[in-house]
Design an enzyme around this catalytic site. Structure first.
Site, PDB file in Angstrom:
ATOM      1  N   SER A  48       0.470  -1.489   0.134  1.00 16.72           N
ATOM      2  CA  SER A  48       0.110   0.217   0.284  1.00 16.72           C
ATOM      3  C   SER A  48       1.304   0.945  -0.083  1.00 16.72           C
ATOM      4  O   SER A  48       0.423   2.432  -0.107  1.00 16.72           O
ATOM      5  CB  SER A  48      -1.589  -0.167   1.495  1.00 16.72           C
ATOM      6  OG  SER A  48      -0.555   0.077   2.396  1.00 16.72           O
ATOM      7  N   LYS A 116       4.668 -11.376   3.366  1.00 16.03           N
ATOM      8  CA  LYS A 116       3.231 -11.510   3.388  1.00 16.03           C
ATOM      9  C   LYS A 116       3.373 -11.566   1.848  1.00 16.03           C
ATOM     10  O   LYS A 116       3.535 -11.137   0.728  1.00 16.03           O
ATOM     11  CB  LYS A 116       1.987 -10.458   3.630  1.00 16.03           C
ATOM     12  CG  LYS A 116       1.125 -10.862   3.361  1.00 16.03           C
ATOM     13  CD  LYS A 116       0.145  -9.705   4.117  1.00 16.03           C
ATOM     14  CE  LYS A 116       0.194  -8.133   3.981  1.00 16.03           C
ATOM     15  NZ  LYS A 116      -0.535  -8.076   1.765  1.00 16.03           N
ATOM     16  N   GLU A 185      -9.277  -9.484   3.789  1.00 18.23           N
ATOM     17  CA  GLU A 185      -9.280  -8.411   3.647  1.00 18.23           C
ATOM     18  C   GLU A 185     -10.998  -7.773   2.731  1.00 18.23           C
ATOM     19  O   GLU A 185     -10.827  -9.390   1.854  1.00 18.23           O
ATOM     20  CB  GLU A 185      -8.347  -7.169   2.629  1.00 18.23           C
ATOM     21  CG  GLU A 185      -8.823  -6.095   2.298  1.00 18.23           C
ATOM     22  CD  GLU A 185      -7.455  -5.725   1.804  1.00 18.23           C
ATOM     23  OE1 GLU A 185      -6.485  -6.014   1.716  1.00 18.23           O
ATOM     24  OE2 GLU A 185      -7.991  -4.256   0.556  1.00 18.23           O
TER      25      GLU A 185
HETATM   26  O1  KIV Z   1      -0.459  -3.566   2.065  1.00 19.81           O
HETATM   27  C1  KIV Z   1      -1.189  -3.421   2.738  1.00 19.81           C
HETATM   28  O2  KIV Z   1      -1.118  -2.080   3.492  1.00 19.81           O
HETATM   29  C2  KIV Z   1      -2.131  -4.815   3.358  1.00 19.81           C
HETATM   30  C3  KIV Z   1      -3.064  -4.339   4.095  1.00 19.81           C
HETATM   31  C4  KIV Z   1      -4.573  -3.946   3.842  1.00 19.81           C
HETATM   32  C5  KIV Z   1      -2.872  -5.991   4.806  1.00 19.81           C
HETATM   33  O3  KIV Z   1      -1.921  -5.566   2.465  1.00 19.81           O
END
Ligand code: KIV
Length: 290
Positions: A48, A116, A185
């Protein structure tokens, strides 16, 4: 090794003990240090940052190098928190081998404690290879912003019977591939609740209701720094954007009207140096000052 750092077994243990896991996104040293001080358990260097830091309209342009750069800054600040680095678009989708290499870079060069990845059944082989290589992986099911073009935008997932079935299969695949936790999400809360009850690994929700094992928010949203739009699930815990704009106005006015800086906010020198200064500046204008 920092003995106080939140570890993979600790995160797994929190689910068993019914302790909520608290996660926030972090992209820089200053905010990461404040979050660590506030005992946020996991700092996610989320892709993000492509929107929040870089100003893109999606997460797709973010590179492995970008994530390494920001992970280093966050890791320098995190004394207690686990640091999870997001794997950007196309860094793990092509082959599991490439996924292992890129995840390895995030750990070796960025200093991340875990990575992640978005996706379920399709991403499971990459998750398996990474965990086999000793890399802790957090999954991410439901809305995957990296698939926003396929999904036609940032849309709630799991609202139809076929979508719920796919979501359950994805969550199971992520768990079976060896992920130590998973983000859920933009999923209706009854669906997220059922996944949480059935999963042996912790779930961390964003727009997935109160029954997940933990919660994550984008820090700029929850601090009210990013106000262009506010997703339904975001709670603003502060209005720092408004405060910052007020402070910038006050600064601008103080500079313009000469009230900033005062002499107290400036450096001075001894009288003997002032004398030299006077002598030097009394000389004719074409004399070189030395
Ligand atoms: O990139 C991010 O901020 C995320 C969150 C929304 C979990 O993957």
């Amino acid at each position: 090794m920092n003995e106080k750092r939140v570890t993979v077994p600790m995160v797994r243990g929190m689910k068993k003990k019914g302790e909520k896991i608290v996660m926030l996104t972090a992209y820089d040293f200053t905010f990461a240090a404040l979050m660590d001080q506030a005992e946020i358990d996991i700092l996610l260097v989320g892709d993000s940052l492509g929107m929040v830091v870089q100003g893109h309209d999606s997460t797709l342009p973010v590179t492995v190098e970008d994530i390494i750069y920001h992970t280093r800054a966050v890791k320098r600040a995190a004394k207690r928190a686990m640091v999870v680095a997001d794997m950007p678009f196309l860094s793990y989708q092509i082959t599991p081998e490439e996924a292992v290499l890129n995840a390895g870079r995030l750990l070796k060069e960025g200093g991340a404690d875990a990575v992640k990845v978005e996706g379920g059944r399709t991403t499971a082989p990459a998750i398996r290879c990474m965990t086999d290589a000793g890399i802790p992986v957090m999954g991410h099911v439901g809305l995957g912003p990296q698939s926003c073009k396929m999904l036609g935008g940032h849309k709630v997932q799991g609202k139809t019977a076929s979508s719920v079935r796919a979501l359950l299969q994805d969550a199971l695949a992520v768990e079976q591939a060896g992920a130590f936790s998973m983000v859920i999400e933009a999923v209706p809360w009854p669906v997220a609740r059922r996944i949480t009850e059935r999963a042996s690994i912790p779930t961390i929700g964003i727009g997935a209701g109160p029954y997940c094992d933990g919660q994550v928010l984008v820090f700029a949203d929850m601090l009210g720094l990013f106000t262009a739009f506010q997703p339904h699930f975001v709670r603003r815990f502060a209005r720092m954007g408004d405060e910052a704009v007020q402070a910038f106005h006050a600064y601008r006015e103080s500079v313009r009207n000469g009230s900033f800086p005062t002499l107290d906010e400036s450096y001075s020198v001894d009288d003997s140096v002032l004398q030299v200064l006077d002598e030097l500046t009394k000389q004719s204008p074409d004399t070189h000052w030395s």
